[in-house]
Design a protein around this motif. Sequence first.
Motif, PDB file in Angstrom:
ATOM      1  N   LEU A 126       0.814  -1.209   0.000  1.00 16.92           N
ATOM      2  CA  LEU A 126       0.000   0.000   0.000  1.00 16.92           C
ATOM      3  C   LEU A 126       0.853   1.266   0.000  1.00 16.92           C
ATOM      4  O   LEU A 126       0.570   2.219  -0.720  1.00 16.92           O
ATOM      5  N   LYS A 127       1.911   1.292   0.800  1.00 17.14           N
ATOM      6  CA  LYS A 127       2.740   2.491   0.895  1.00 17.14           C
ATOM      7  C   LYS A 127       4.196   2.079   1.118  1.00 17.14           C
ATOM      8  O   LYS A 127       4.474   1.003   1.666  1.00 17.14           O
ATOM      9  N   PRO A 128       5.145   2.907   0.694  1.00 15.93           N
ATOM     10  CA  PRO A 128       6.560   2.560   0.875  1.00 15.93           C
ATOM     11  C   PRO A 128       6.978   2.629   2.336  1.00 15.93           C
ATOM     12  O   PRO A 128       6.411   3.380   3.131  1.00 15.93           O
ATOM     13  N   CYS A 129       7.984   1.866   2.657  1.00 15.74           N
ATOM     14  CA  CYS A 129       8.503   1.823   4.032  1.00 15.74           C
ATOM     15  C   CYS A 129       9.827   2.551   4.186  1.00 15.74           C
ATOM     16  O   CYS A 129      10.322   2.694   5.305  1.00 15.74           O
ATOM     17  N   PHE A 130      10.438   3.004   3.081  1.00 13.00           N
ATOM     18  CA  PHE A 130      11.724   3.694   3.127  1.00 13.00           C
ATOM     19  C   PHE A 130      11.574   5.040   2.430  1.00 13.00           C
ATOM     20  O   PHE A 130      10.827   5.184   1.467  1.00 13.00           O
ATOM     21  N   ARG A 131      12.320   6.031   2.932  1.00 10.55           N
ATOM     22  CA  ARG A 131      12.268   7.365   2.356  1.00 10.55           C
ATOM     23  C   ARG A 131      13.251   7.531   1.202  1.00 10.55           C
ATOM     24  O   ARG A 131      12.969   8.233   0.243  1.00 10.55           O
ATOM     25  N   ASP A 132      14.426   6.917   1.313  1.00 12.06           N
ATOM     26  CA  ASP A 132      15.446   7.034   0.287  1.00 12.06           C
ATOM     27  C   ASP A 132      16.174   5.705   0.164  1.00 12.06           C
ATOM     28  O   ASP A 132      15.796   4.720   0.802  1.00 12.06           O
TER      29      ASP A 132
END
Length: 391
Positions: free
Chosen positions: A348-354
């Motif tokens: 559903l949504k990413p778990c890491f920013r970069d």
Amino acid sequence: INAEYGEEPKHIKVRTFIDPRLKIPSNVRKKRAFNLIEPGTYIKKAEELRKSALPLTSASAPANTAVTPAEESKAPAAAPSIHLPHDIVEIPNIEWWDAPYLSDPTTYSSAPKDEKITLFIEHPVPMKPPAEKPAPPPQALILTKAERKKLRKRNRLEAQQERRDRVMLGLEDAPPPKVKISNMMRVLGKEAVGDPTQIEIKVRKEMALRQARHNQRNQERKLTPEDRKAKKRRKMFEDTSLNTRVAVFRVGPKELEDPRKKFKVDINASQNHLSGCVIHAPDFSVVVVEGGPKSINRYKKLMLKRVKWGTVSTIEDDDHDSDDEQKKLARKNIKDGLCNLVWEGEVLKPCFRDFRFESAENETAGRKFFLERGVVHYFDMCKTFNEKTVE
């Protein structure tokens, strides 16, 4: 009776057996008359309602005093008590939006405040209505390549037919004939026979003019460098608001120690605008990337095809002082230094920013890194991954 006696006898009387109490419908339609209301009907009803609304004199008078009929006739009639509903508010003397512009905010007869009256227009603050969001528009139908070709051909034919109709109706002038060197004699006929040299020069000028116009249209339709960059950026930045594509790779233990391979893994993730991480564990490395479908497909081609895993890049060819133990270790890394796609799916949504690199001293530290982000199953899948069972 008539057949036997010839005529009806006088002593037999005709009787009608009809009950006058019954209402028999007649075939003749009665004329409708006007039903006029007599004057004073509604006035009488209003007086009756007014009398019923008046309180009783016996209930309104005190109990210890007696009222005579004469006093009762002289006394004025009591006004009926009218109870307004709760939602009806009394009309104010002055409206609230006019009060700041008057010196006396209680009456309209006071002088207005000159400092409040200016040339500027006061616009109210726009507010969104308290309602639900409208339904999303219908999604555009995705056509196949053959369907798009047919649709383009049909639209082109319709435009040509419309142009022919306008020419036939006299609304437009007919376009000049498209003369070329190959059809010059057939189109021009006697003119070409009379002076073929001049006609050929004229035809070549027209051909050059058509080619120049064609190139100009292509140049106008061509994107500017800024537009090309924006288009490329839109392709790279994919919409991941609804769902995010994830790919998890398991790499050999010593493969990402090579600076060239490490650079390829890092720079391609940043160029494709992917987020994720690389965790170095003692026995293997975990590479996790998150992004759009196109970016993930490009990164998969890099990890599974472009990068030559298992090559001995740390041992130089001109190093003649290397001992046999280092060569054996390098050969072992060649066998174990493969990259495998462990899992690919959508979240559903990413778990890491970069995208970043992390080192773990042992498996417990690597598992803790993923556990803090709620994706510990990525590490567990890579740990229990067996290439033979997958095949």
